[in-house]
Design a protein around this motif. Structure first.
Motif, PDB file in Angstrom:
ATOM      1  N   LEU A 197      -2.657   6.674 -10.019  1.00  0.00           N
ATOM      2  CA  LEU A 197      -2.871   7.331  -8.835  1.00  0.00           C
ATOM      3  C   LEU A 197      -3.818   8.085  -8.490  1.00  0.00           C
ATOM      4  O   LEU A 197      -4.600   8.765  -9.148  1.00  0.00           O
ATOM      5  CB  LEU A 197      -1.849   8.781  -8.841  1.00  0.00           C
ATOM      6  CG  LEU A 197      -0.187   8.549  -9.030  1.00  0.00           C
ATOM      7  CD1 LEU A 197       0.324   9.817  -9.533  1.00  0.00           C
ATOM      8  CD2 LEU A 197       0.354   7.700  -7.851  1.00  0.00           C
ATOM      9  N   LEU A 198      -4.575   7.740  -7.163  1.00  0.00           N
ATOM     10  CA  LEU A 198      -5.983   8.019  -6.769  1.00  0.00           C
ATOM     11  C   LEU A 198      -5.696   8.723  -5.325  1.00  0.00           C
ATOM     12  O   LEU A 198      -5.022   8.245  -4.382  1.00  0.00           O
ATOM     13  CB  LEU A 198      -6.810   6.798  -6.468  1.00  0.00           C
ATOM     14  CG  LEU A 198      -7.051   5.966  -7.883  1.00  0.00           C
ATOM     15  CD1 LEU A 198      -7.724   4.931  -7.321  1.00  0.00           C
ATOM     16  CD2 LEU A 198      -7.611   7.084  -9.049  1.00  0.00           C
ATOM     17  N   TRP A 225       0.930  -1.161   0.041  1.00  0.00           N
ATOM     18  CA  TRP A 225       0.032  -0.128   0.095  1.00  0.00           C
ATOM     19  C   TRP A 225       1.239   1.290   0.047  1.00  0.00           C
ATOM     20  O   TRP A 225       1.464   1.443   1.098  1.00  0.00           O
ATOM     21  CB  TRP A 225      -0.688   0.169   1.263  1.00  0.00           C
ATOM     22  CG  TRP A 225      -1.847   0.940   1.203  1.00  0.00           C
ATOM     23  CD1 TRP A 225      -1.816   2.513   1.467  1.00  0.00           C
ATOM     24  CD2 TRP A 225      -3.171   0.984   0.366  1.00  0.00           C
ATOM     25  NE1 TRP A 225      -2.925   3.056   1.186  1.00  0.00           N
ATOM     26  CE2 TRP A 225      -3.937   2.247   0.524  1.00  0.00           C
ATOM     27  CE3 TRP A 225      -3.689  -0.074  -0.308  1.00  0.00           C
ATOM     28  CZ2 TRP A 225      -4.990   2.314  -0.128  1.00  0.00           C
ATOM     29  CZ3 TRP A 225      -5.204   0.348  -0.880  1.00  0.00           C
ATOM     30  CH2 TRP A 225      -5.672   1.560  -0.803  1.00  0.00           C
ATOM     31  N   ALA A 226       0.958   1.793  -0.955  1.00  0.00           N
ATOM     32  CA  ALA A 226       1.784   2.800  -1.401  1.00  0.00           C
ATOM     33  C   ALA A 226       1.308   4.348  -1.597  1.00  0.00           C
ATOM     34  O   ALA A 226       0.314   4.475  -2.094  1.00  0.00           O
ATOM     35  CB  ALA A 226       2.784   2.648  -2.536  1.00  0.00           C
ATOM     36  N   ARG A 227       2.042   5.279  -0.951  1.00  0.00           N
ATOM     37  CA  ARG A 227       1.508   6.936  -0.968  1.00  0.00           C
ATOM     38  C   ARG A 227       2.782   7.548  -1.736  1.00  0.00           C
ATOM     39  O   ARG A 227       3.793   7.716  -1.321  1.00  0.00           O
ATOM     40  CB  ARG A 227       1.456   7.377   0.294  1.00  0.00           C
ATOM     41  CG  ARG A 227       0.272   6.731   1.030  1.00  0.00           C
ATOM     42  CD  ARG A 227      -0.314   7.954   2.076  1.00  0.00           C
ATOM     43  NE  ARG A 227      -1.332   8.664   1.726  1.00  0.00           N
ATOM     44  CZ  ARG A 227      -2.319   9.088   2.620  1.00  0.00           C
ATOM     45  NH1 ARG A 227      -2.195   8.751   3.962  1.00  0.00           N
ATOM     46  NH2 ARG A 227      -3.127   9.887   1.862  1.00  0.00           N
ATOM     47  N   ALA A 228       2.177   8.141  -2.821  1.00  0.00           N
ATOM     48  CA  ALA A 228       3.088   9.134  -3.542  1.00  0.00           C
ATOM     49  C   ALA A 228       3.377  10.513  -2.475  1.00  0.00           C
ATOM     50  O   ALA A 228       2.892  10.494  -1.809  1.00  0.00           O
ATOM     51  CB  ALA A 228       2.590   9.503  -4.725  1.00  0.00           C
ATOM     52  N   PRO A 229       4.746  10.943  -3.213  1.00  0.00           N
ATOM     53  CA  PRO A 229       4.906  12.280  -2.310  1.00  0.00           C
ATOM     54  C   PRO A 229       3.786  13.208  -2.212  1.00  0.00           C
ATOM     55  O   PRO A 229       3.771  14.064  -1.213  1.00  0.00           O
ATOM     56  CB  PRO A 229       6.119  12.961  -3.051  1.00  0.00           C
ATOM     57  CG  PRO A 229       6.648  11.665  -3.951  1.00  0.00           C
ATOM     58  CD  PRO A 229       5.551  10.715  -4.166  1.00  0.00           C
ATOM     59  N   PHE A 236      -2.613   7.530  -3.216  1.00  0.00           N
ATOM     60  CA  PHE A 236      -2.452   6.231  -3.281  1.00  0.00           C
ATOM     61  C   PHE A 236      -1.848   5.705  -4.722  1.00  0.00           C
ATOM     62  O   PHE A 236      -2.336   6.132  -5.807  1.00  0.00           O
ATOM     63  CB  PHE A 236      -3.442   5.410  -2.718  1.00  0.00           C
ATOM     64  CG  PHE A 236      -3.952   5.751  -1.340  1.00  0.00           C
ATOM     65  CD1 PHE A 236      -3.253   6.217  -0.274  1.00  0.00           C
ATOM     66  CD2 PHE A 236      -5.343   5.944  -1.176  1.00  0.00           C
ATOM     67  CE1 PHE A 236      -3.714   6.376   0.941  1.00  0.00           C
ATOM     68  CE2 PHE A 236      -5.790   6.182  -0.103  1.00  0.00           C
ATOM     69  CZ  PHE A 236      -5.173   6.458   1.015  1.00  0.00           C
ATOM     70  N   VAL A 237      -1.057   4.913  -4.611  1.00  0.00           N
ATOM     71  CA  VAL A 237      -0.414   4.403  -5.941  1.00  0.00           C
ATOM     72  C   VAL A 237      -0.787   2.930  -6.263  1.00  0.00           C
ATOM     73  O   VAL A 237      -0.524   1.904  -5.509  1.00  0.00           O
ATOM     74  CB  VAL A 237       1.282   4.443  -5.815  1.00  0.00           C
ATOM     75  CG1 VAL A 237       1.865   3.882  -7.229  1.00  0.00           C
ATOM     76  CG2 VAL A 237       1.927   5.739  -5.396  1.00  0.00           C
TER      77      VAL A 237
END
Lengths: 202, 202
Positions: free
Chosen positions: B143-144, B46-50, B54-55
């Motif tokens: 990206l959302l 579960w990834a978050r962009a800068p 969410f990615v």
């Protein structure tokens, strides 16, 4: 995006599973090998007992050599609808009768290599009789109130993917229902109609 | 509960998957057949962009003949730790660098017939470079923001089991972190220590 099947070979033809080895062509012209497990599909049910507790089953899973607490679930039989399968599995695994059964959506458990699709339901249960499990299955029914369930999440004890999906879909539906109910406090007829559409009466 | 292995036969020995047919003996003395797919295990992030979004990745999945939006994920290579695999998959599939990587727990995707265990992580990402996907994979980064993600849940478009599990574990962790932060507004040193223990610095 797409992958065109160049060839397909049945490598295993079992009682539950089949396995095909495919050669595919990607959009960019490259070829790749895909090993694909064919599974008949399944259902899983986020269920509530008459006292409001959530209903799970604990069972030994040979593939992972450990016990797991999971939502009530089972494999579709030939020609069986997901709804009929859900009712059958609830009866067999828990002994409860179904009061209401609501479709929540569906998931793919391992889309990278397996066709299995699980149809998810929310069920409100009525009086229970004796469970009648498949003779090849040994399982215990586990009843948890919401605090006990959330404690289980917190200590990392929820390890079954379909159970996470069922919980997520149940929570999302509950948020929508609660939001509608707040609106319906102003317009009661509207709420009645919307809820009826979602329920499959027993 | 337990199931003793009476016999095991390798029925398929593929590049990714192996398949064994077992005869097992249940606690009650009955014998049963188990078809078990052996999988090397995987990771999902579960990834978050800068910018806080969410990615996800969108990719065509041959097994189900459709595109799916999923968390960043990939199969463990021989001898690879889940952490190293997570960093590699993020780099290959998205091009982002990893700022922090936090283990969330693990799930079994299909414990009824498959050994696959997925190790889940939460990652905060830093600057992105070009993605470097596996030549056998075609995928798009999606990206959302949180509202768009929740809208996707509401319209039934989240169909990947591991993505549901990653979301559930991320949310549970965020609730715990928020609760600790509220406590730590009174005792700041305590919060500092607890957060550091959970993070694997890059």
């Amino acid at each position: 995006m797409n992958e065109k099947t160049i060839s397909s070979q049945r490598a295993f033809d079992g009682r539950l599973l089949k396995l095909d080895v495919l050669e595919v062509e990607l959009d960019n012209g490259r070829r790749a090998r895909r090993e694909i497990v064919r599974h008949p599909g399944a259902v899983a049910i986020w269920a509530r007992a008459p006292d409001g507790r959530f209903v799970f089953v604990r069972q030994f899973r040979k593939a992972i050599e450990q016990e797991l607490v999971e939502v009530v679930a089972g494999t579709l039989e030939a020609g069986e609808t997901p709804e009929a399968c859900a009712r059958r599995e609830i009866r067999e695994e828990t002994g409860y009768a179904v009061k209401t059964l609501t479709p929540l959506g569906s998931i793919f458990t391992a889309p990278g290599f397996c066709t299995e699709r699980i149809f998810l339901f929310y069920a409100e249960l009525a009086t229970s009789g004796p469970a009648d499990p498949d003779p090849d299955e040994r399982l215990d029914v586990v009843l948890l109130d919401e605090a006990a369930w959330k404690a289980m999440i917190s200590r990392g004890a929820v390890q079954d993917a379909k159970t996470w999906a069922a919980w997520g879909m149940f929570e999302a539906r509950r948020r929508r229902t609660d939001a509608r109910r707040r609106t319906a406090d102003r317009t009661p007829n509207e709420e009645q109609r919307t809820n009826n559409q979602e329920l499959i009466a027993d």
